[in-house]
Design a protein around this motif. Structure first.
Motif, PDB file in Angstrom:
ATOM      1  N   GLY A 314       0.777  -1.243   0.000  1.00  0.00           N
ATOM      2  CA  GLY A 314       0.000   0.000   0.000  1.00  0.00           C
ATOM      3  C   GLY A 314       0.801   1.281   0.000  1.00  0.00           C
ATOM      4  N   LEU A 315       2.125   1.197  -0.008  1.00  0.00           N
ATOM      5  CA  LEU A 315       2.954   2.407  -0.053  1.00  0.00           C
ATOM      6  C   LEU A 315       3.119   2.835  -1.509  1.00  0.00           C
ATOM      7  N   MET A 316       2.752   4.080  -1.800  1.00  0.00           N
ATOM      8  CA  MET A 316       2.801   4.584  -3.178  1.00  0.00           C
ATOM      9  C   MET A 316       3.634   5.858  -3.243  1.00  0.00           C
ATOM     10  N   MET A 358       5.171   5.512 -16.304  1.00  0.00           N
ATOM     11  CA  MET A 358       5.510   5.363 -17.709  1.00  0.00           C
ATOM     12  C   MET A 358       4.456   4.526 -18.450  1.00  0.00           C
ATOM     13  N   LYS A 359       3.807   3.592 -17.784  1.00  0.00           N
ATOM     14  CA  LYS A 359       2.718   2.839 -18.419  1.00  0.00           C
ATOM     15  C   LYS A 359       1.596   3.795 -18.819  1.00  0.00           C
ATOM     16  N   LYS A 447      -0.180 -10.539 -11.554  1.00  0.00           N
ATOM     17  CA  LYS A 447       0.382  -9.263 -11.099  1.00  0.00           C
ATOM     18  C   LYS A 447       0.061  -8.140 -12.081  1.00  0.00           C
ATOM     19  N   HIS A 448      -0.004  -8.465 -13.365  1.00  0.00           N
ATOM     20  CA  HIS A 448      -0.397  -7.464 -14.357  1.00  0.00           C
ATOM     21  C   HIS A 448      -1.823  -6.991 -14.096  1.00  0.00           C
ATOM     22  N   VAL A 449      -2.719  -7.917 -13.792  1.00  0.00           N
ATOM     23  CA  VAL A 449      -4.108  -7.552 -13.499  1.00  0.00           C
ATOM     24  C   VAL A 449      -4.169  -6.649 -12.270  1.00  0.00           C
ATOM     25  N   PHE A 450      -3.401  -6.999 -11.233  1.00  0.00           N
ATOM     26  CA  PHE A 450      -3.379  -6.161 -10.025  1.00  0.00           C
ATOM     27  C   PHE A 450      -2.859  -4.756 -10.327  1.00  0.00           C
ATOM     28  N   TYR A 451      -1.743  -4.671 -11.067  1.00  0.00           N
ATOM     29  CA  TYR A 451      -1.172  -3.357 -11.370  1.00  0.00           C
ATOM     30  C   TYR A 451      -2.129  -2.523 -12.215  1.00  0.00           C
ATOM     31  N   ASN A 452      -2.870  -3.147 -13.119  1.00  0.00           N
ATOM     32  CA  ASN A 452      -3.844  -2.404 -13.913  1.00  0.00           C
ATOM     33  C   ASN A 452      -4.885  -1.746 -13.019  1.00  0.00           C
ATOM     34  N   ARG A 453      -5.394  -2.507 -12.047  1.00  0.00           N
ATOM     35  CA  ARG A 453      -6.391  -1.952 -11.120  1.00  0.00           C
ATOM     36  C   ARG A 453      -5.776  -0.861 -10.249  1.00  0.00           C
ATOM     37  N   LEU A 454      -4.595  -1.140  -9.711  1.00  0.00           N
ATOM     38  CA  LEU A 454      -3.925  -0.146  -8.863  1.00  0.00           C
ATOM     39  C   LEU A 454      -3.719   1.163  -9.619  1.00  0.00           C
ATOM     40  N   ASN A 455      -3.254   1.054 -10.853  1.00  0.00           N
ATOM     41  CA  ASN A 455      -2.962   2.251 -11.632  1.00  0.00           C
ATOM     42  C   ASN A 455      -4.236   3.026 -11.952  1.00  0.00           C
ATOM     43  N   ARG A 456      -5.240   2.317 -12.429  1.00  0.00           N
ATOM     44  CA  ARG A 456      -6.465   2.973 -12.880  1.00  0.00           C
ATOM     45  C   ARG A 456      -7.310   3.495 -11.715  1.00  0.00           C
ATOM     46  N   GLU A 457      -7.447   2.697 -10.671  1.00  0.00           N
ATOM     47  CA  GLU A 457      -8.382   3.038  -9.608  1.00  0.00           C
ATOM     48  C   GLU A 457      -7.775   3.888  -8.494  1.00  0.00           C
ATOM     49  N   TYR A 459      -3.659   4.883  -8.258  1.00  0.00           N
ATOM     50  CA  TYR A 459      -2.426   5.651  -8.473  1.00  0.00           C
ATOM     51  C   TYR A 459      -2.660   6.890  -9.318  1.00  0.00           C
ATOM     52  N   GLN A 460      -3.408   6.762 -10.411  1.00  0.00           N
ATOM     53  CA  GLN A 460      -3.643   7.909 -11.289  1.00  0.00           C
ATOM     54  C   GLN A 460      -4.500   8.987 -10.637  1.00  0.00           C
ATOM     55  N   GLN A 461      -5.162   8.655  -9.513  1.00  0.00           N
ATOM     56  CA  GLN A 461      -6.053   9.617  -8.855  1.00  0.00           C
ATOM     57  C   GLN A 461      -5.373  10.414  -7.741  1.00  0.00           C
ATOM     58  N   ILE A 462      -4.142  10.028  -7.360  1.00  0.00           N
ATOM     59  CA  ILE A 462      -3.526  10.621  -6.174  1.00  0.00           C
ATOM     60  C   ILE A 462      -3.387  12.131  -6.296  1.00  0.00           C
ATOM     61  N   THR A 463      -2.804  12.607  -7.403  1.00  0.00           N
ATOM     62  CA  THR A 463      -2.508  14.041  -7.489  1.00  0.00           C
ATOM     63  C   THR A 463      -3.766  14.896  -7.589  1.00  0.00           C
ATOM     64  N   ALA A 464      -4.880  14.310  -8.047  1.00  0.00           N
ATOM     65  CA  ALA A 464      -6.132  15.070  -8.059  1.00  0.00           C
ATOM     66  C   ALA A 464      -6.543  15.458  -6.644  1.00  0.00           C
ATOM     67  N   HIS A 465      -6.152  14.656  -5.680  1.00  0.00           N
ATOM     68  CA  HIS A 465      -6.488  14.928  -4.285  1.00  0.00           C
ATOM     69  C   HIS A 465      -5.400  15.702  -3.549  1.00  0.00           C
ATOM     70  N   THR A 466      -4.162  15.608  -4.005  1.00  0.00           N
ATOM     71  CA  THR A 466      -3.061  16.258  -3.272  1.00  0.00           C
ATOM     72  C   THR A 466      -2.643  17.610  -3.847  1.00  0.00           C
ATOM     73  N   ASP A 467      -2.961  17.882  -5.109  1.00  0.00           N
ATOM     74  CA  ASP A 467      -2.516  19.134  -5.730  1.00  0.00           C
ATOM     75  C   ASP A 467      -3.027  20.358  -4.977  1.00  0.00           C
ATOM     76  N   GLY A 468      -4.253  20.301  -4.487  1.00  0.00           N
ATOM     77  CA  GLY A 468      -4.822  21.454  -3.789  1.00  0.00           C
ATOM     78  C   GLY A 468      -4.029  21.841  -2.562  1.00  0.00           C
ATOM     79  N   ILE A 469      -3.680  20.854  -1.736  1.00  0.00           N
ATOM     80  CA  ILE A 469      -2.938  21.157  -0.513  1.00  0.00           C
ATOM     81  C   ILE A 469      -1.506  21.558  -0.836  1.00  0.00           C
ATOM     82  N   LEU A 470      -0.927  20.985  -1.915  1.00  0.00           N
ATOM     83  CA  LEU A 470       0.423  21.372  -2.309  1.00  0.00           C
ATOM     84  C   LEU A 470       0.461  22.812  -2.821  1.00  0.00           C
ATOM     85  N   LYS A 471      -0.587  23.242  -3.497  1.00  0.00           N
ATOM     86  CA  LYS A 471      -0.664  24.641  -3.937  1.00  0.00           C
ATOM     87  C   LYS A 471      -0.675  25.582  -2.746  1.00  0.00           C
TER      88      LYS A 471
END
Length: 482
Positions: A314-316, A358-359, A447-457, A459-471
């Motif tokens: 769970g560490l990203m 990179m994926k 593991k490919h199936v797991f990474y696909n879910r992790l990335n889509r559901e 990992y790709q969403q993290i910065t949408a939630h953190t950009d505001g506080i970083l600004k």
């Protein structure tokens, strides 16, 4: 031609490498000189100190020649590749008027400013090194991406005065452009004495460093992507056209004349982040590596492979260790810590972040190009680790290959020289003779199936939630008065 050799130059962001190859692409001798840390005297200014690009080439060349087992006269030429997106300001005699601007310097992304009265030429790192080696004011056209008045369709300077005006560089301050695979000049006596390489051998034009790396990796098929694990990590596919106004990729010159390289968004300070992490543990990690007679990277790879599961418990990691100019608030981060996490988890998470990022970048590029990948080639020092290679195969879901020569920019330089000097009649033939696959890592489907879910559901969403506080944090820390 059995006892003939070619020098491949790979001037990178962290070091200059000189590799002497035989005509089958085997390494005969090599030298490497680390670059000095860049200077940043003020925000936005990033410079290579002193005459570091040239001096590192001199020392690396001396090292390669010192261990070269053949005769000097058996070396038939040199292929020259240097860092892209640098800007060099030269005096009338071709020497530096000021330190070389790094690709990270904000000034290289802006029109040239005439602030140095003694500047006679504005050129790239390859133009500068070409002059130091040959005394000629020639340069490869394929290293002019960015703020230059070049026509990327014709591979020559623009014919429109308004284009020169917009970049603020008069035509008489620019070098003569040559295609990759042409002779730029011959090594002068002065350069030969400094470097130890033979005088009078031809210096052959290549391209920008990523394009030359792609050539040295043997990447020509449209169903193959290259991921270059360097200070800047890039994803690339070969192309035959020069599309404009693209959304998810940009088009770079290839190291083959009139061909192109489509390049995805990348990771700034990519493998630099791995080095940064390694150095956090300093003496402890170094001492343990010395005891075991292995490298610090091998220790981290072993720990992560043996103790960390897919997904790093769970560490990203978000790899914004160098924020883009238009989003200065972005910062690198690790999110999801709990009591299970060790340095091995942190390391594993960084490797996963590189592959996941990179994926995403390569996927959107290939969708826009209407390409389906069947293979990826991984190059650069980071590909030495089996863990990194397997993570890439699992994330991408296609075989990941590693070549015998995985620092392939120097080999790409040698291939360019081999074609220019008629050792091989085509680039395809040269690649067939000089590039050899070492390992193929097949994806593990679960593991490919797991990474696909992790990335889509997730990992790709993290910065949408953190950009505001970083600004908000950025604005706080950049107020004039705290």
């Amino acid at each position: 031609m059995n006892d003939k050799y070619i020098i491949g130059v790979d001037g990178g962001s962290q070091s200059t490498k000189i590799v002497i190859y035989d005509l089958k692409g085997n390494i005969v001798s090599e030298g490497r000189q680390s670059l000095q840390p860049t200077n940043s005297p003020e925000p936005g200014i990033v410079e290579h100190p002193d005459d570091d690009l040239w001096e590192s080439l001199v020392k690396a060349s001396q090292e390669a020649m010192a261990s070269f087992p053949g005769k000097k006269e058996e070396i038939i030429g040199m292929g020259l590749c240097t860092i892209r997106f640098c800007r060099c300001l030269l005096k009338e005699d071709g020497r530096l008027a000021s330190p070389v601007m790094s690709w990270m310097d904000e000034r290289v992304s802006k029109p040239y400013e005439h602030t140095h009265s003694e500047v006679a030429y504005v050129t790239t790192s390859s133009g500068y090194i070409t002059h130091r080696l040959t005394d000629q004011f020639n340069d490869t056209a394929a290293n002019y991406q960015g703020m230059w008045p070049i026509n990327t369709d014709t591979w020559d300077w623009s014919e429109k005065d308004r284009v020169f005006d917009s970049y603020n560089i008069p035509r008489d301050m620019l070098f003569t452009l040559q295609h990759p695979g042409t002779v730029l000049g011959h090594v002068t006596k002065e350069a030969a004495e400094a470097t130890g390489v033979p005088a009078d051998i031809p210096v052959v034009a290549t391209a920008n460093d990523k394009a030359v790396e792609a050539l040295g990796a043997g990447m020509l098929a449209e169903d193959t992507a290259l991921v270059s694990l360097g200070t800047y990590i890039a994803g690339m596919v070969h192309g035959h056209v020069n599309p404009k106004n693209t959304t998810h990729f940009w088009t770079n010159f290839a190291a083959i004349p009139n061909e192109y390289l489509h390049e995805s968004n990348g990771i700034r300070r990519g493998m630099w982040t791995v080095s940064w992490f390694k150095e956090l543990f300093g003496e402890e990690l170094t001492e343990k590596a010395e005891e075991l007679n292995i490298s610090p990277e091998e220790i981290l790879n072993k720990e992560a492979s043996e103790t960390v599961p897919t997904g790093s418990d769970g560490l990203m990691t978000v790899l914004d260790w160098l924020s883009p100019a238009d989003e200065p608030f972005k910062k690198g981060m690790m999110i999801g810590f709990d009591g299970r996490h060790t340095r091995a988890h942190m390391y594993h998470s960084i490797l996963e972040a590189i592959a996941l990022t990179m994926k995403t970048n390569v996927d959107v590029m290939c969708k826009e190009l209407d390409r389906e990948l069947k293979k990826i080639v991984i190059t650069g020092g980071g590909s030495n680790g089996d863990l990194m290679m397997q993570i890439f195969a699992n994330v991408f879901g296609v075989p990941a290959t590693r070549n015998v020569v995985n620092g392939s920019a120097s080999l790409g330089s040698a291939i360019s020289a081999a074609v220019a000097l008629d050792v091989y009649s085509t680039y395809e033939e040269a690649i067939k003779q000089m590039v050899e696959v070492r390992d193929i890592f097949s994806p593990e489907q679960d593991k490919h199936v797991f990474y696909n879910r992790l990335n889509r559901e997730v990992y790709q969403q993290i910065t949408a939630h953190t950009d505001g506080i970083l600004k908000k944090a950025y604005n706080l820390f950049h107020e004039d008065v705290y």
